[in-house]
Scaffold this motif. Sequence first.
Motif, mmCIF file in Angstrom:
data_model
loop_
_atom_site.group_PDB
_atom_site.id
_atom_site.type_symbol
_atom_site.label_atom_id
_atom_site.label_comp_id
_atom_site.label_asym_id
_atom_site.label_seq_id
_atom_site.Cartn_x
_atom_site.Cartn_y
_atom_site.Cartn_z
ATOM 1 N N ALA A 33 0.818 -1.214 0.000
ATOM 2 C CA ALA A 33 0.000 0.000 0.000
ATOM 3 C C ALA A 33 0.850 1.262 0.000
ATOM 4 O O ALA A 33 0.331 2.357 0.240
ATOM 5 C CB ALA A 33 -0.930 -0.012 1.209
ATOM 6 N N GLY A 36 -0.507 4.298 -3.005
ATOM 7 C CA GLY A 36 -1.749 5.024 -2.735
ATOM 8 C C GLY A 36 -2.097 5.117 -1.276
ATOM 9 O O GLY A 36 -3.051 5.811 -0.919
ATOM 10 N N GLU A 38 -3.600 3.090 0.496
ATOM 11 C CA GLU A 38 -4.984 2.626 0.726
ATOM 12 C C GLU A 38 -4.972 1.144 1.083
ATOM 13 O O GLU A 38 -4.442 0.325 0.335
ATOM 14 C CB GLU A 38 -5.840 2.841 -0.518
ATOM 15 C CG GLU A 38 -7.289 2.463 -0.302
ATOM 16 C CD GLU A 38 -8.180 2.901 -1.448
ATOM 17 O OE1 GLU A 38 -9.379 2.589 -1.416
ATOM 18 O OE2 GLU A 38 -7.673 3.561 -2.383
ATOM 19 N N GLU A 40 -6.115 -2.686 1.385
ATOM 20 C CA GLU A 40 -6.902 -3.570 0.523
ATOM 21 C C GLU A 40 -7.888 -4.355 1.392
ATOM 22 O O GLU A 40 -7.785 -5.560 1.549
ATOM 23 C CB GLU A 40 -5.978 -4.503 -0.253
ATOM 24 C CG GLU A 40 -5.024 -3.774 -1.179
ATOM 25 C CD GLU A 40 -4.074 -4.711 -1.901
ATOM 26 O OE1 GLU A 40 -4.117 -5.932 -1.618
ATOM 27 O OE2 GLU A 40 -3.295 -4.237 -2.738
ATOM 28 N N ALA A 45 -13.039 4.008 1.757
ATOM 29 C CA ALA A 45 -12.503 4.824 2.846
ATOM 30 C C ALA A 45 -13.583 5.748 3.397
ATOM 31 O O ALA A 45 -14.557 6.105 2.707
ATOM 32 C CB ALA A 45 -11.325 5.643 2.343
ATOM 33 N N THR A 47 -15.371 9.135 4.542
ATOM 34 C CA THR A 47 -15.375 10.499 4.015
ATOM 35 C C THR A 47 -15.757 11.514 5.083
ATOM 36 O O THR A 47 -15.795 12.709 4.803
ATOM 37 C CB THR A 47 -16.360 10.598 2.835
ATOM 38 O OG1 THR A 47 -17.657 10.172 3.276
ATOM 39 C CG2 THR A 47 -15.909 9.720 1.675
ATOM 40 N N THR A 150 -2.373 7.143 6.864
ATOM 41 C CA THR A 150 -3.615 6.370 6.740
ATOM 42 C C THR A 150 -3.845 5.695 8.082
ATOM 43 O O THR A 150 -2.953 4.996 8.577
ATOM 44 C CB THR A 150 -3.513 5.319 5.627
ATOM 45 O OG1 THR A 150 -3.498 5.986 4.357
ATOM 46 C CG2 THR A 150 -4.706 4.366 5.668
ATOM 47 N N TRP A 159 -9.379 5.903 7.299
ATOM 48 C CA TRP A 159 -9.222 7.160 6.583
ATOM 49 C C TRP A 159 -7.903 7.095 5.817
ATOM 50 O O TRP A 159 -6.861 6.739 6.388
ATOM 51 C CB TRP A 159 -9.207 8.336 7.548
ATOM 52 C CG TRP A 159 -10.549 8.640 8.141
ATOM 53 C CD1 TRP A 159 -11.441 9.599 7.749
ATOM 54 C CD2 TRP A 159 -11.163 7.974 9.260
ATOM 55 N NE1 TRP A 159 -12.561 9.568 8.537
ATOM 56 C CE2 TRP A 159 -12.427 8.586 9.472
ATOM 57 C CE3 TRP A 159 -10.777 6.923 10.087
ATOM 58 C CZ2 TRP A 159 -13.287 8.175 10.487
ATOM 59 C CZ3 TRP A 159 -11.632 6.511 11.079
ATOM 60 C CH2 TRP A 159 -12.880 7.135 11.283
ATOM 61 N N VAL A 160 -7.952 7.445 4.529
ATOM 62 C CA VAL A 160 -6.796 7.253 3.659
ATOM 63 C C VAL A 160 -6.064 8.575 3.409
ATOM 64 O O VAL A 160 -6.682 9.597 3.102
ATOM 65 C CB VAL A 160 -7.238 6.634 2.314
ATOM 66 C CG1 VAL A 160 -6.077 6.591 1.321
ATOM 67 C CG2 VAL A 160 -7.785 5.236 2.533
ATOM 68 N N LYS A 161 -4.752 8.521 3.586
ATOM 69 C CA LYS A 161 -3.847 9.615 3.207
ATOM 70 C C LYS A 161 -4.292 10.959 3.787
ATOM 71 O O LYS A 161 -4.457 11.948 3.063
ATOM 72 C CB LYS A 161 -3.724 9.690 1.687
ATOM 73 C CG LYS A 161 -2.444 10.355 1.203
ATOM 74 C CD LYS A 161 -2.344 10.306 -0.300
ATOM 75 C CE LYS A 161 -1.046 10.977 -0.768
ATOM 76 N NZ LYS A 161 -0.930 10.955 -2.241
#
Length: 599
Positions: A33, A36, A38, A40, A45, A47, A150, A159-161
């Motif tokens: 990962a 990105g 993120e 798997e 993710a 928002t 992340t 929550w991503v990045k």
Amino acid sequence: MSSVGWYCLLFSSVFVCYWVPSGCYANGKVTTACGGMEPEHGAPAQTTQSPYHLTTNSSTFSPGEHIQVNLSGTSYFEGFLLQARDAANQGSAPTAGSFTLTNPHRTQLLTCNKQQGSAVSHTSKKKQTEVVVLWNAPKDAPSEVQFFVTAVQHYNVFWVKLPGPIIYRHGVTPRPPQSTTTLAPVQTTTASLLPGPFTSGSCGQSKSCLLDPVGCDPKDPHCFFLSMTTEGPDKTSVMFELSGPAEGYVAFALSWDTLMGNDDVYMCVKDGDSVSVSAAFVSGRTHPEDQTQAGLFSVSWRLADGTIQCRFSRPVKMANQEAGRYDLDQEYFLFLTSGHAQYGKIWKHNQQPLVSVQRKHITGPSEVLTGSRGPTIMKAHGALMLLAWMLTGSVGTFIASFYKQDWPNQTLYGQKVWFQVHRGLMMLTVTLTIVAFTLPFIYRKGWSKHAGVHPYLGCCVVTLTLIQPITAVFRPRPDSHRRYLFNWAHWGLGSLIEIMAVATMFLGTRQSSLLLPQPWATHVLIGYVTWVASFRFMLLIHKHLHIKKALRSDDLQEIYSDQSEPSTWGSFKKSLILAALALGNSGLLVALLCSIAEI
């Protein structure tokens, strides 16, 4: 540890990683990962506003300097991935600098983009609320460096990045603060609590219902319940009520046929102390896809008394027709199922879905529907196999083992009666087995990957069942000196097949595609084995006593000769024993066939 031990350990590790997708990333080895950032995890993710944030102890740095980076939040997290990147080139994936750990027991360094120590992650699923690391500024550091993280709260809640602070090289003028644009929140459905449990009192009157068992009360945690009620004078929407055991999730689907695939699915999933309601699409025997709450309204749920219940409405025709959402003014088969869930992620249902026996017009008249968890073709498979090995095969082997000396002067179509009856029953057993064997392949359209040992053992039974009559065709003549070899081989192979067939039946009663009531079905099969074994023991004792009697009279030739004539009374008693055996086998067989019919 020996080399064998290491191989076993390696195999076990691979096996666990394959079957438990969340478990293998609990150790933080998430280099896949790096780009990105993120996970798997098969879920989108979050928002919403993140409860986590990054801070640094300085807003500037010099090459070779160590900057303290803190990850903290108002809620715990189970996993994270932290990186530093060139802030002036947001589209680039390469990381900047490296990190030094302050707590090697809870954090670890990763190699991303071939840069050793360029990322930090967790070492286990232990809950944390704060992580402190040191970032080492490289000699060729960019003029602006931004930290990203992340954070994983649960398996499917992450929550991503998340962007952190930007720090600048000494002498670089910081950017002017950019205006913060608040992203429009993703439209979600606000759910409320149900005031009380569902009832089935108006089923067939004001709403259509599908229940399992038939007539059950939705308050019962063992009751599966689905109802449909049209709303509005023009029937522009439909309200659904769904209830089942609170083990994880309960779901229903609208399908054009009775096979899983290309279905419009609606799920009520337990996530902690709450329930999420969503729609999805199933393209095959796979995990639901395109999970969404769009189009659902008036959502409410209840999690109490061992049941999970949810109510929601959706338009008969969607305003913006989404792929996978079917119009409700059509006829569909209804699927109803349940299974386990963890942190809102659903797992494969643990039994065959309940499928309505006929199509239902969703906006049509109210009615009480009936369903079945056993596909007809799989019911036929089970019934034919049980008939073959609990009756025809069992009685056929008994006749060959204990009735060769009976009816010595009676023939049927030029052969002794015992041989013709034995051959007829065993050929019928072979035919039933072959026909039954093909049915699961027709139903599954191939090999079943989730049936355990049962299909493998079944294939062995079928193969040996076909070999047995072929060897019988080439048997030596009765007066051949090699005949005894054939007799022992034929008896041994037949006994092996019968034992394997019984083991296969035990496993078959627990298959999800034809799950018989447990432990009742197992007890019936145990009764069958005990019944047959007692008759074998009784006839073996009878044979032993008959031989001892002959030894005293020096008449062994008479005993072992096919021409010996047993007494009329002895033959009559053995005929009664055979009839009792067949009658008992038939009774146990009928009991299992009735349970198959009721699925």
